[in-house]
Motif scaffolding. Sequence first.
Motif, PDB file in Angstrom:
ATOM      1  N   ALA A 113       0.830  -1.203   0.000  1.00  0.00           N
ATOM      2  CA  ALA A 113       0.000   0.000   0.000  1.00  0.00           C
ATOM      3  C   ALA A 113       0.865   1.254   0.000  1.00  0.00           C
ATOM      4  O   ALA A 113       0.555   2.244  -0.663  1.00  0.00           O
ATOM      5  CB  ALA A 113      -0.927  -0.010   1.220  1.00  0.00           C
ATOM      6  N   GLN A 154       1.094   4.295  -2.691  1.00  0.00           N
ATOM      7  CA  GLN A 154       0.948   5.680  -2.255  1.00  0.00           C
ATOM      8  C   GLN A 154       2.045   6.570  -2.817  1.00  0.00           C
ATOM      9  O   GLN A 154       1.770   7.675  -3.294  1.00  0.00           O
ATOM     10  CB  GLN A 154       0.972   5.742  -0.727  1.00  0.00           C
ATOM     11  CG  GLN A 154       0.939   7.155  -0.158  1.00  0.00           C
ATOM     12  CD  GLN A 154       0.945   7.160   1.364  1.00  0.00           C
ATOM     13  OE1 GLN A 154       0.588   6.167   1.991  1.00  0.00           O
ATOM     14  NE2 GLN A 154       1.361   8.267   1.960  1.00  0.00           N
ATOM     15  N   PRO A 175      -3.818   8.124   0.248  1.00  0.00           N
ATOM     16  CA  PRO A 175      -4.905   7.383   0.913  1.00  0.00           C
ATOM     17  C   PRO A 175      -5.913   8.325   1.551  1.00  0.00           C
ATOM     18  O   PRO A 175      -5.562   9.369   2.085  1.00  0.00           O
ATOM     19  CB  PRO A 175      -4.160   6.561   1.975  1.00  0.00           C
ATOM     20  CG  PRO A 175      -2.923   7.349   2.265  1.00  0.00           C
ATOM     21  CD  PRO A 175      -2.530   7.969   0.964  1.00  0.00           C
ATOM     22  N   CYS A 186      -9.146   4.502   3.519  1.00  0.00           N
ATOM     23  CA  CYS A 186      -7.886   3.774   3.295  1.00  0.00           C
ATOM     24  C   CYS A 186      -7.134   3.618   4.612  1.00  0.00           C
ATOM     25  O   CYS A 186      -6.628   2.534   4.935  1.00  0.00           O
ATOM     26  CB  CYS A 186      -6.990   4.521   2.318  1.00  0.00           C
ATOM     27  SG  CYS A 186      -7.750   5.124   0.825  1.00  0.00           S
ATOM     28  N   ARG A 233      -5.956   0.310   6.800  1.00  0.00           N
ATOM     29  CA  ARG A 233      -4.579   0.038   7.217  1.00  0.00           C
ATOM     30  C   ARG A 233      -4.503  -0.200   8.722  1.00  0.00           C
ATOM     31  O   ARG A 233      -3.775  -1.087   9.182  1.00  0.00           O
ATOM     32  CB  ARG A 233      -3.668   1.213   6.823  1.00  0.00           C
ATOM     33  CG  ARG A 233      -3.508   1.407   5.331  1.00  0.00           C
ATOM     34  CD  ARG A 233      -2.502   2.506   5.038  1.00  0.00           C
ATOM     35  NE  ARG A 233      -2.414   2.789   3.611  1.00  0.00           N
ATOM     36  CZ  ARG A 233      -1.510   3.587   3.064  1.00  0.00           C
ATOM     37  NH1 ARG A 233      -0.614   4.196   3.842  1.00  0.00           N
ATOM     38  NH2 ARG A 233      -1.494   3.799   1.764  1.00  0.00           N
ATOM     39  N   TYR A 272      -8.913  -1.883  -2.814  1.00  0.00           N
ATOM     40  CA  TYR A 272      -9.895  -2.052  -1.748  1.00  0.00           C
ATOM     41  C   TYR A 272     -10.596  -3.406  -1.851  1.00  0.00           C
ATOM     42  O   TYR A 272     -11.032  -3.961  -0.841  1.00  0.00           O
ATOM     43  CB  TYR A 272     -10.920  -0.910  -1.728  1.00  0.00           C
ATOM     44  CG  TYR A 272     -11.391  -0.449  -3.082  1.00  0.00           C
ATOM     45  CD1 TYR A 272     -12.429  -1.102  -3.732  1.00  0.00           C
ATOM     46  CD2 TYR A 272     -10.799   0.643  -3.699  1.00  0.00           C
ATOM     47  CE1 TYR A 272     -12.872  -0.667  -4.963  1.00  0.00           C
ATOM     48  CE2 TYR A 272     -11.225   1.082  -4.931  1.00  0.00           C
ATOM     49  CZ  TYR A 272     -12.265   0.423  -5.572  1.00  0.00           C
ATOM     50  OH  TYR A 272     -12.691   0.848  -6.799  1.00  0.00           O
ATOM     51  N   ASN A 316       3.127   4.158   9.260  1.00  0.00           N
ATOM     52  CA  ASN A 316       1.748   4.548   8.982  1.00  0.00           C
ATOM     53  C   ASN A 316       1.339   5.761   9.810  1.00  0.00           C
ATOM     54  O   ASN A 316       0.645   6.650   9.311  1.00  0.00           O
ATOM     55  CB  ASN A 316       0.808   3.368   9.274  1.00  0.00           C
ATOM     56  CG  ASN A 316       0.664   2.435   8.090  1.00  0.00           C
ATOM     57  OD1 ASN A 316      -0.134   2.671   7.179  1.00  0.00           O
ATOM     58  ND2 ASN A 316       1.443   1.367   8.095  1.00  0.00           N
ATOM     59  N   ILE A 330      -6.936   0.575   0.331  1.00  0.00           N
ATOM     60  CA  ILE A 330      -5.863   0.685   1.301  1.00  0.00           C
ATOM     61  C   ILE A 330      -4.648   1.417   0.752  1.00  0.00           C
ATOM     62  O   ILE A 330      -3.899   2.015   1.495  1.00  0.00           O
ATOM     63  CB  ILE A 330      -5.438  -0.708   1.799  1.00  0.00           C
ATOM     64  CG1 ILE A 330      -4.971  -1.583   0.631  1.00  0.00           C
ATOM     65  CG2 ILE A 330      -6.540  -1.375   2.562  1.00  0.00           C
ATOM     66  CD1 ILE A 330      -4.288  -2.834   1.074  1.00  0.00           C
ATOM     67  N   GLY A 331      -4.435   1.395  -0.547  1.00  0.00           N
ATOM     68  CA  GLY A 331      -3.254   2.061  -1.057  1.00  0.00           C
ATOM     69  C   GLY A 331      -3.562   2.964  -2.222  1.00  0.00           C
ATOM     70  O   GLY A 331      -2.659   3.456  -2.883  1.00  0.00           O
ATOM     71  N   ASP A 332      -4.876   3.118  -2.538  1.00  0.00           N
ATOM     72  CA  ASP A 332      -5.224   3.975  -3.664  1.00  0.00           C
ATOM     73  C   ASP A 332      -5.135   5.428  -3.273  1.00  0.00           C
ATOM     74  O   ASP A 332      -5.317   5.784  -2.133  1.00  0.00           O
ATOM     75  CB  ASP A 332      -6.645   3.670  -4.120  1.00  0.00           C
ATOM     76  CG  ASP A 332      -6.720   2.340  -4.861  1.00  0.00           C
ATOM     77  OD1 ASP A 332      -5.676   1.885  -5.317  1.00  0.00           O
ATOM     78  OD2 ASP A 332      -7.824   1.766  -4.953  1.00  0.00           O
TER      79      ASP A 332
END
Length: 206
Positions: free
Chosen positions: A23, A27, A34, A38, A42, A112, A161, A204-206
């Motif tokens: 993810a 990013q 995110p 998102c 995570r 996702y 994160n 999650i990583g879009d």
Amino acid sequence: MTGIRTVVAHFCTLAVCGVLLGAFYEQFAGTVLPCPLCILQRMAMILCAAGPAWVLILSTRREVGPLDYARGYGASILAAVLGAAISGRQVLLHIMPGDPGYGGAVMGWHLYTWAFVVFVVVIVVSGLHLMLGLPSREERLPWPRLSRTVFLVLVLVTAANAISVFALAGLHLFLTDDPTSYLLFEDLGWSSTSAGTATAPAGIGD
């Protein structure tokens, strides 16, 4: 069986960390930041990995028993149920015909959707472990140094994160639904890396 239980705990922790690192790659390499959903996904994944990681780090200090496994993998199941609900909502946002989804796709599915799959797998694996893999008595797990290393990996991923979220939200209480820059850098007067715009929240990583 002790060795198998140890391998499963290590694998589950590292597998979820690998998804989170993927993810991060999306990013920074994909330049799509995110959104709040998102970030929630995570966080749920971190909690999923924390269950087996807790058993591992606990085993480096004392013997662990059935109750320790039940607490660890039970927490993973609860976190995965929460994550599946969040990622499932993300999927439903883009379920209408003709909706291109948000961000890029990996093997035909958006991130996702893959997140939902990951949460389902966590539920299944944790449930099977509770059904079939619990020890009959307390035991000392092998490879304590490896267990500490795996736990450290999870700590570093969690810290990364937290730093990422702080950079995204900056000094603001809420993060916008479709962030396009790191607000912390803007608050400090620094240049911020912009991201591609989108019409709906990402995975999650879009």
